[in-house]
Enzyme design. Sequence first.
Site, PDB file in Angstrom:
ATOM      1  N   ASP A  10      33.279  40.175  39.750  1.00 27.28           N
ATOM      2  CA  ASP A  10      32.132  39.297  40.024  1.00 27.28           C
ATOM      3  C   ASP A  10      32.164  38.987  41.515  1.00 27.28           C
ATOM      4  O   ASP A  10      33.141  39.282  42.206  1.00 27.28           O
ATOM      5  CB  ASP A  10      32.258  38.004  39.198  1.00 27.28           C
ATOM      6  CG  ASP A  10      31.150  36.994  39.501  1.00 27.28           C
ATOM      7  OD1 ASP A  10      29.973  37.411  39.562  1.00 27.28           O
ATOM      8  OD2 ASP A  10      31.441  35.801  39.690  1.00 27.28           O
ATOM      9  N   SER A  11      31.092  38.358  41.994  1.00 27.22           N
ATOM     10  CA  SER A  11      31.071  37.932  43.391  1.00 27.22           C
ATOM     11  C   SER A  11      32.060  36.794  43.644  1.00 27.22           C
ATOM     12  O   SER A  11      32.367  36.498  44.789  1.00 27.22           O
ATOM     13  CB  SER A  11      29.667  37.456  43.746  1.00 27.22           C
ATOM     14  OG  SER A  11      29.294  36.397  42.883  1.00 27.22           O
ATOM     15  N   CYS A  73      28.771  39.986  36.341  1.00 27.70           N
ATOM     16  CA  CYS A  73      27.916  39.384  37.356  1.00 27.70           C
ATOM     17  C   CYS A  73      26.480  39.783  37.039  1.00 27.70           C
ATOM     18  O   CYS A  73      26.166  40.984  36.967  1.00 27.70           O
ATOM     19  CB  CYS A  73      28.319  39.916  38.735  1.00 27.70           C
ATOM     20  SG  CYS A  73      27.247  39.351  40.070  1.00 27.70           S
ATOM     21  N   GLU A 152      30.952  27.037  42.856  1.00 23.50           N
ATOM     22  CA  GLU A 152      32.056  27.542  43.682  1.00 23.50           C
ATOM     23  C   GLU A 152      32.751  26.392  44.429  1.00 23.50           C
ATOM     24  O   GLU A 152      33.899  26.515  44.822  1.00 23.50           O
ATOM     25  CB  GLU A 152      31.557  28.590  44.696  1.00 23.50           C
ATOM     26  CG  GLU A 152      31.158  29.931  44.081  1.00 23.50           C
ATOM     27  CD  GLU A 152      32.346  30.880  43.826  1.00 23.50           C
ATOM     28  OE1 GLU A 152      33.378  30.768  44.494  1.00 23.50           O
ATOM     29  OE2 GLU A 152      32.210  31.731  42.921  1.00 23.50           O
ATOM     30  N   CYS A 186      23.331  34.182  34.999  1.00 26.29           N
ATOM     31  CA  CYS A 186      24.344  34.285  36.048  1.00 26.29           C
ATOM     32  C   CYS A 186      25.646  33.778  35.435  1.00 26.29           C
ATOM     33  O   CYS A 186      25.656  32.734  34.767  1.00 26.29           O
ATOM     34  CB  CYS A 186      23.939  33.424  37.240  1.00 26.29           C
ATOM     35  SG  CYS A 186      25.263  33.174  38.430  1.00 26.29           S
ATOM     36  N   HIS A 188      28.146  32.362  36.610  1.00 26.59           N
ATOM     37  CA  HIS A 188      28.662  31.066  37.077  1.00 26.59           C
ATOM     38  C   HIS A 188      28.110  29.900  36.252  1.00 26.59           C
ATOM     39  O   HIS A 188      28.719  28.843  36.183  1.00 26.59           O
ATOM     40  CB  HIS A 188      28.237  30.814  38.531  1.00 26.59           C
ATOM     41  CG  HIS A 188      29.078  31.500  39.562  1.00 26.59           C
ATOM     42  ND1 HIS A 188      29.040  32.866  39.760  1.00 26.59           N
ATOM     43  CD2 HIS A 188      29.958  31.013  40.465  1.00 26.59           C
ATOM     44  CE1 HIS A 188      29.866  33.181  40.754  1.00 26.59           C
ATOM     45  NE2 HIS A 188      30.436  32.074  41.198  1.00 26.59           N
TER      46      HIS A 188
END
Length: 271
Positions: A10-11, A73, A152, A186, A188
């Site tokens: 993932d990013s 992702c 994040e 997403c 996240h």
Amino acid sequence: MDDRAIGVFDSGVGGLTAVRELIRRLPGEDVVYFGDTGRVPYGSRGVETIIKYARQDVAFLRSFDLKAVVIACGTVSTTALDILAQENSLPVIGVVEPAARAAVAATRTGKIGLVGTKTTIASGAYERTVRRLMPQAEVTARACPLFVPLVENGRYQPGDPLVELLVAEYLAPFKEAEVDTLILGCTHYPLLRDAIAAYLGEGVTLISSGAACVDTVAELLEAQGLKNAKTQGGEHLYFASDSAQDFGALASIFLGQDIQGQVRQIAIENY
Ligand code: DGL
């Protein structure tokens, strides 16, 4: 049986929502995870950049002997899945089809909401997949570009004024559209699940795209005879492209287990 590991990337830390489910459902599988924390977020970047980053992420993961790669992702899955699948001689699994399938199975009214990054929403990939599976579906979609930096930075708890403000701002159209299912497109976003559920109310089913893709991984391993001989005690390796310590602290929250001290930093630009 196949004892090679599954590579997941993932990013950043979002893909760990898939790893958590992978560990729960397939506890004997070995996993190598890469989070590109040095270059997160991907979702506001151009398609060419995302494809370049995704190729490097896969090249790093393939320095291990893998049996499959999971693109945990939404942004990369909607932008580069076909390219990565063509370029690699192993199964590459994204999150779009599994999440769309889960949403179609969950909805009673056919009114489905979708949240994701700017690039994900602009791609139209989730809507196309939902409509292919359920032509009469009414899909309401919205990009939520500030959710990834929020998560994040460890800000996702309900009651946090910043979280409440952004959730209300981004999700108001879904209340208006009376969706009964919302795809968290997403990986996240499941960290914001409690705040989102509190805002939308109990009648709305939330679909985690990361967790949904584990259904596809399990089906693939079963169908192709690729399951690990172990049924417990899989080994999990974690890599990040920025501070290992910062990744470890945040990742421990995502995974619900302490992995601090088990993360290594790598130079992704060398791949
Ligand atoms: N977890 C990524 C996704 O699923 C976050 C994207 C980003 O880095 O902006 O889209």
